[in-house]
Design an enzyme around this catalytic site. Structure first.
Site, PDB file in Angstrom:
ATOM      1  N   THR A 128     -87.923 -25.635 -11.024  1.00  0.00           N
ATOM      2  CA  THR A 128     -86.491 -25.817 -11.230  1.00  0.00           C
ATOM      3  C   THR A 128     -85.868 -26.500 -10.022  1.00  0.00           C
ATOM      4  OG1 THR A 128     -86.559 -23.723 -12.417  1.00  0.00           O
ATOM      5  CG2 THR A 128     -84.388 -24.618 -11.911  1.00  0.00           C
TER       6      THR A 128
ATOM      7  N   GLU B 205    -116.235 -21.204  -4.328  1.00  0.00           N
ATOM      8  CA  GLU B 205    -115.842 -22.617  -4.398  1.00  0.00           C
ATOM      9  C   GLU B 205    -116.671 -23.469  -3.456  1.00  0.00           C
ATOM     10  OE1 GLU B 205    -114.142 -23.523  -6.774  1.00  0.00           O
ATOM     11  OE2 GLU B 205    -113.257 -21.619  -7.383  1.00  0.00           O
TER      12      GLU B 205
HETATM   13  P1  ADP Z   1     -89.884 -22.117 -11.002  1.00  0.00           P
HETATM   14  O1  ADP Z   1     -88.885 -22.976 -11.676  1.00  0.00           O
HETATM   15  O2  ADP Z   1     -91.161 -22.856 -10.680  1.00  0.00           O
HETATM   16  O3  ADP Z   1     -90.158 -20.811 -11.641  1.00  0.00           O
HETATM   17  P2  ADP Z   1     -87.843 -21.974  -9.004  1.00  0.00           P
HETATM   18  O4  ADP Z   1     -87.617 -23.411  -8.734  1.00  0.00           O
HETATM   19  O5  ADP Z   1     -86.900 -21.306  -9.903  1.00  0.00           O
HETATM   20  O6  ADP Z   1     -89.317 -21.754  -9.548  1.00  0.00           O
HETATM   21  O7  ADP Z   1     -87.935 -21.200  -7.607  1.00  0.00           O
HETATM   22  C1  ADP Z   1     -87.180 -20.061  -7.354  1.00  0.00           C
HETATM   23  C2  ADP Z   1     -86.735 -20.024  -5.932  1.00  0.00           C
HETATM   24  O8  ADP Z   1     -87.840 -19.902  -5.042  1.00  0.00           O
HETATM   25  C3  ADP Z   1     -86.029 -21.280  -5.485  1.00  0.00           C
HETATM   26  O9  ADP Z   1     -84.681 -21.233  -5.789  1.00  0.00           O
HETATM   27  C4  ADP Z   1     -86.280 -21.274  -3.979  1.00  0.00           C
HETATM   28  O10 ADP Z   1     -85.379 -20.423  -3.323  1.00  0.00           O
HETATM   29  C5  ADP Z   1     -87.634 -20.652  -3.862  1.00  0.00           C
HETATM   30  N1  ADP Z   1     -88.680 -21.692  -3.795  1.00  0.00           N
HETATM   31  C6  ADP Z   1     -89.691 -21.866  -4.671  1.00  0.00           C
HETATM   32  N2  ADP Z   1     -90.485 -22.902  -4.284  1.00  0.00           N
HETATM   33  C7  ADP Z   1     -89.950 -23.390  -3.161  1.00  0.00           C
HETATM   34  C8  ADP Z   1     -90.286 -24.479  -2.284  1.00  0.00           C
HETATM   35  N3  ADP Z   1     -91.361 -25.249  -2.516  1.00  0.00           N
HETATM   36  N4  ADP Z   1     -89.499 -24.700  -1.215  1.00  0.00           N
HETATM   37  C9  ADP Z   1     -88.440 -23.932  -0.981  1.00  0.00           C
HETATM   38  N5  ADP Z   1     -88.049 -22.905  -1.750  1.00  0.00           N
HETATM   39  C10 ADP Z   1     -88.792 -22.622  -2.832  1.00  0.00           C
HETATM   40 ZN    ZN Z   2    -116.665 -21.490 -10.450  1.00  0.00          ZN
END
Ligand code: ADP
Ligand code: ZN
Length: 580
Positions: free
Chosen positions: A195, A412
């Site tokens: 997201t 692995e």
């Molecule tokens: P998904 O959509 O993959 O389930 P989200 O984008 O909703 O995950 O992530 C939820 C929260 O986790 C984000 O709002 C952020 O605060 C944190 N987060 C997740 N991945 C990252 C990242 N790569 N860098 C910084 N914050 C992250």
């Molecule tokens: Zn394997």
């Protein structure tokens, strides 16, 4: 809530007024005795009646000469007044209709008002739902996210960067006849920032962001899902360039399983609406649909075809480096004590998603605030660590993690090393112990420039590569401690062996008979099975020997994996070349 309260108040007022006005009318005649019409007539005959109040209503009032008052039935005949007058009775005409219509009008008015109110609120509610589903929220746009708000996920960011460029400079691409991709699918475990990436993409391109979730479209009335989709795209088209984000796309686009429940038909309708809309917009509209799922394997293939979600980007759990970056990002606005070592914390948080890391830092901050501490100490963080883990699973992952990590690393490393030993021309592009959506570990090989044919030798090598994981586990941890981690490897190995001997005529003992043709005619299946077992056992022994002979390389690879979690092609080649 607010809306309910308003209705309640209006309703109460309405009921009170209605009660009062009917009560009033009722009361007016209540204390007056009613007499039969015949008695009234006899009173008239006896000349006892002084006065009559006539109206159109059901009853009329009679005042006798002695002062008593009655009501009686109104005959409502035209000559009635004349008859009374002829009997020397004073007739007062009362236009009761007005006094009756007033409360009636009032009631109608109130009812109308109420209906209007309810319906307006209902449509408001619907509108609100709609806008909740696809909010171009100023809220959302108030803090425009960019890729700098996403730590790690470099590959995904790069892929999305290209699309941002596409959106910003469509002329450049159009001139060359390139078509703007319409759909991008982000897939990977929950909380990995899908997201966030989509939002950041809209932010980078400076276009509105319309987020919805696939689950918003299920369990709605027939046809509503489809019309919500159309509504959503209409809105997007109105603003032009924009990013539509559909979370949990699998709710909409599950593989059709042939069974025709009404529900799945409804899902199909919604899905079809989505596909139609996606093929409906022009390349110049500049609308990109980004979808996210944790389960790419259950998606309807129709979604993945060209012109739909034809770009698929994997968003994986972060490796140790990614975790460090995410922890750093989420510590930026927090007073972190000097005793906190984020590098070490990154090492201790294997299998944590970005969301979990964020929640870890947040919990730590909450603990610090509760203790009225000025900064977040490593103590707060380790307490928070357990809160986050407990909320997740009721086991101590920290110890299991280390053991898991070791097993996975050797497994692995086994695959990778066998590859390098039996098929030197094969590239091992990456080895990782972070589980991916594609399965345990992240071992991936690329065969050298696609060959048209595979030789028997190639197949034998591939079987050994598949067995390499289990073989390494057995060598390091012992016969009784091999794990379930090899289940899909064994599936692959068995399949390869069986097709080699039963379909491809590559085994002298079984010969050239193709068992697919033989089919159910129950020829010598036992021969095939026995041979398959023999071959697999022999290859497994060979694989183990190979790894034993190169045990140092295996250990080096595994230890580096435990430390770094992901090894690149160069790192692998470098580590192995030291020994071989
Ligand atoms: P998904 O959509 O993959 O389930 P989200 O984008 O909703 O995950 O992530 C939820 C929260 O986790 C984000 O709002 C952020 O605060 C944190 N987060 C997740 N991945 C990252 C990242 N790569 N860098 C910084 N914050 C992250
Ligand atoms: Zn394997």
């Amino acid at each position: 809530m607010k809306f309910n309260k308003k209705i309640k108040i209006t309703l109460t007022i309405f009921v009170m007024i209605a009660l009062l006005s009917t009560g009033f009318l009722y009361m007016k005649n209540k204390n007056i005795e009613e007499i039969p019409y015949t008695l009234f007539l006899s009173h008239v005959e006896k000349d006892l009646v002084e006065e009559v109040e006539l109206s159109n209503s059901e009853k009329f009032k009679v005042i006798l000469k002695n002062g008593s008052v009655f009501i009686t039935d109104n005959p409502r005949k035209e000559s009635f007044k004349e008859e009374l007058l002829l009997n020397n009775i004073k007739v007062i005409e009362k236009d009761e209709t007005i006094s009756q219509t007033i409360p009636m009008l009032f009631t109608i008015f109130i009812m109308g008002f109420l209906l209007f109110h309810i319906s307006r609120n209902m449509s408001k509610q619907a509108a609100r739902e709609m806008s909740q589903m696809s909010k171009i929220d100023t809220e959302n746009n108030s803090k425009r996210l960019t890729f700098s708000d996403v730590a790690g996920n470099e590959e995904a960011k790069e892929a999305l960067m290209d699309l941002v460029d596409f959106m910003k400079n469509p002329e450049v691409y159009n001139k060359l006849g390139a078509r703007l991709p319409r759909g991008v699918l982000l897939y990977g475990p929950p909380g990995t920032g899908k997201t966030l990436l989509a939002k950041a993409m809209a932010g980078e391109a400076g276009v509105p962001f319309f987020p919805v979730s696939g689950s918003d479209f299920v369990q709605v009335y027939a046809g509503l899902g489809a019309s919500r989709i159309r509504e959503l795209f209409k809105k997007a088209k109105e603003v032009g360039k924009s990013v539509i984000f559909i979370d949990e796309i699998d709710c909409l686009g599950k593989k059709r399983q042939g069974n025709n429940f009404a529900g799945s038909e409804e899902g199909d309708r919604t899905l079809n609406a989505l596909l139609t809309e996606m093929s409906g917009f022009n390349d110049n509209d500049g609308i990109i649909v980004v979808a996210a799922t944790n389960r790419i394997d259950i998606l309807d293939e129709a979604l993945l075809r060209p012109g739909r979600f034809d770009r698929q980007i994997e968003v994986n759990l972060p490796d140790v480096n990614g975790r460090y970056k995410i922890l750093k990002l989420h510590s930026e606005n927090k007073p972190i004590s000097k005793d906190v070592d984020l590098r070490k914390l990154a090492l201790d948080t294997v299998y944590f998603s970005g969301a979990k890391l964020e929640s870890l830092m947040n919990e730590a901050a909450i603990l610090a605030a509760k203790e009225k501490s000025n900064e977040i100490t490593s103590d707060h963080i380790s307490k928070a660590y357990y809160t986050v883990l407990v909320g997740d699973e009721k086991k101590d992952r920290s110890t299991i993690n280390l053991r898991d990590k070791e097993i996975t690393a050797y497994h692995e490393a086994g695959h990778a090393l066998v590859t390098k030993l039996v098929a030197k021309e094969n590239r091992v592009s990456k080895v990782s112990i972070i589980p991916s959506t594609k399965g345990m570990g992240g071992f991936s090989i690329n065969l050298p420039p696609d060959k048209m044919y595979q030789s028997k030798k190639d197949i034998l090598s591939n079987i050994m590569i598949a067995l390499g994981g289990r073989a390494a586990e057995e060598i390091i941890f012992g016969k009784d401690f091999v794990t379930t981690g090899a289940s899909s490897d064994l599936e692959k190995a068995t399949e390869m062996t069986l097709s080699m001997i039963a379909l491809l005529g590559m085994d002298e003992e079984v010969g050239l008979v193709n068992y697919k043709v033989v089919g159910n005619r129950n020829l010598d299946n036992k021969l095939v099975l026995d041979r398959a077992k023999e071959i697999l056992d022999k290859l497994y022994l060979e694989t183990k020997k190979l790894l034993m002979d190169n045990i140092e390389s295996l250990k080096i690879l595994a230890n580096n994996l435990i430390e770094k979690e992901v090894l690149s092609e160069e790192e692998i080649n470098h580590l192995i070349s030291i020994e071989i």
